[in-house]
Design a protein around this motif. Sequence first.
Motif, PDB file in Angstrom:
ATOM      1  N   THR A 116      37.171  38.621  23.056  1.00 33.92           N
ATOM      2  CA  THR A 116      35.715  38.502  23.019  1.00 33.92           C
ATOM      3  C   THR A 116      35.195  39.293  21.818  1.00 33.92           C
ATOM      4  O   THR A 116      35.971  39.897  21.075  1.00 33.92           O
ATOM      5  N   LYS A 117      33.887  39.280  21.658  1.00 30.75           N
ATOM      6  CA  LYS A 117      33.273  40.020  20.557  1.00 30.75           C
ATOM      7  C   LYS A 117      32.202  40.961  21.107  1.00 30.75           C
ATOM      8  O   LYS A 117      31.495  40.632  22.058  1.00 30.75           O
ATOM      9  N   ASP A 118      32.129  42.137  20.495  1.00 30.54           N
ATOM     10  CA  ASP A 118      31.115  43.090  20.911  1.00 30.54           C
ATOM     11  C   ASP A 118      29.789  42.761  20.218  1.00 30.54           C
ATOM     12  O   ASP A 118      29.667  41.743  19.524  1.00 30.54           O
ATOM     13  N   VAL A 152      37.284  41.983  20.361  1.00 32.37           N
ATOM     14  CA  VAL A 152      37.756  42.891  21.408  1.00 32.37           C
ATOM     15  C   VAL A 152      38.765  42.130  22.260  1.00 32.37           C
ATOM     16  O   VAL A 152      38.450  41.095  22.838  1.00 32.37           O
ATOM     17  N   VAL A 153      39.988  42.631  22.306  1.00 33.03           N
ATOM     18  CA  VAL A 153      41.062  41.982  23.052  1.00 33.03           C
ATOM     19  C   VAL A 153      41.260  42.721  24.374  1.00 33.03           C
ATOM     20  O   VAL A 153      41.410  43.946  24.396  1.00 33.03           O
ATOM     21  N   SER A 154      41.246  41.992  25.476  1.00 34.04           N
ATOM     22  CA  SER A 154      41.458  42.573  26.798  1.00 34.04           C
ATOM     23  C   SER A 154      42.627  41.871  27.476  1.00 34.04           C
ATOM     24  O   SER A 154      42.895  40.699  27.211  1.00 34.04           O
ATOM     25  N   HIS A 155      43.312  42.595  28.329  1.00 27.47           N
ATOM     26  CA  HIS A 155      44.469  42.059  29.032  1.00 27.47           C
ATOM     27  C   HIS A 155      44.220  42.123  30.533  1.00 27.47           C
ATOM     28  O   HIS A 155      43.748  43.143  31.045  1.00 27.47           O
ATOM     29  N   HIS A 156      44.569  41.065  31.212  1.00 29.22           N
ATOM     30  CA  HIS A 156      44.403  41.004  32.659  1.00 29.22           C
ATOM     31  C   HIS A 156      45.655  40.406  33.281  1.00 29.22           C
ATOM     32  O   HIS A 156      46.253  39.473  32.741  1.00 29.22           O
ATOM     33  N   LEU A 157      46.038  40.937  34.421  1.00 29.33           N
ATOM     34  CA  LEU A 157      47.169  40.394  35.158  1.00 29.33           C
ATOM     35  C   LEU A 157      46.663  39.364  36.161  1.00 29.33           C
ATOM     36  O   LEU A 157      45.727  39.625  36.911  1.00 29.33           O
TER      37      LEU A 157
END
Length: 242
Positions: A164-166, A172-177
């Motif tokens: 996503t972008k701020d 902005v890279v996020s990680h989710h399981l």
Amino acid sequence: MKKLLFMFGLLLSLTVQANEDVHLDKAPINPSNLPSLQRGAKVFVNYCLNCHSATSMRYNRLKDIGLTDEQIKANLLFAGEKVGETMQVGMKPRDAKAWFGAPPPDLSVIARSRTPDWLYTYLRGFYRDETRPTGWNNVAFANVGMPHALWELQGEQHLQVQETKDIEGNAVVSHHLVLAKPGKMAPAEYDAMVADLVNYLTFMAEPAKSKRLQLGIIVLLALAFFFMIAFALKKEFWKDVH
């Protein structure tokens, strides 16, 4: 001296950086919850003790969490061990090195070296990664060499990467399981089991901690009592001088 200070600063910066890189979930442990400790001991013996030893822990210390010798023999001893023996593993170090690349570490004090929060995050953070030799990776321990021993209970998770972008337009890279294949346990049940296991690992790292704290409180109260007596005697001895 300057070299020592430099090395200390370097280690401190690496520790801070490691803590910032990995988000740790709070481990819901309770050292006074004996049923939780007993359940955690059962999980440890059935799943962890196959590869990992705990040579600083004796089976008879489990009496501190409410188990009797008979219960320990009936439920936690499977290979003819005696209650007074340490928690050894049957696998030889040579075989372990050949199978895993290195012998699995002893878990006697793992909760003190890694912290309960790290263990709770680690045991819930495995995900499928076909690039790894074991087929598994971990969000708390990148490129981990240990396979997911509890995968049948938890199921298979996949790591989902989202970009996503701020407000300033930066990526902005996020990680989710994401649970891709359910296991034998529901997610809440698995988390509760892991909490019991981490609770036991925390106890095993320092079995005498609760008694030590109780003894410390008694000693402080005794010192406070004798301080009041000494203060009263001092006033009595020096009252004519003052």
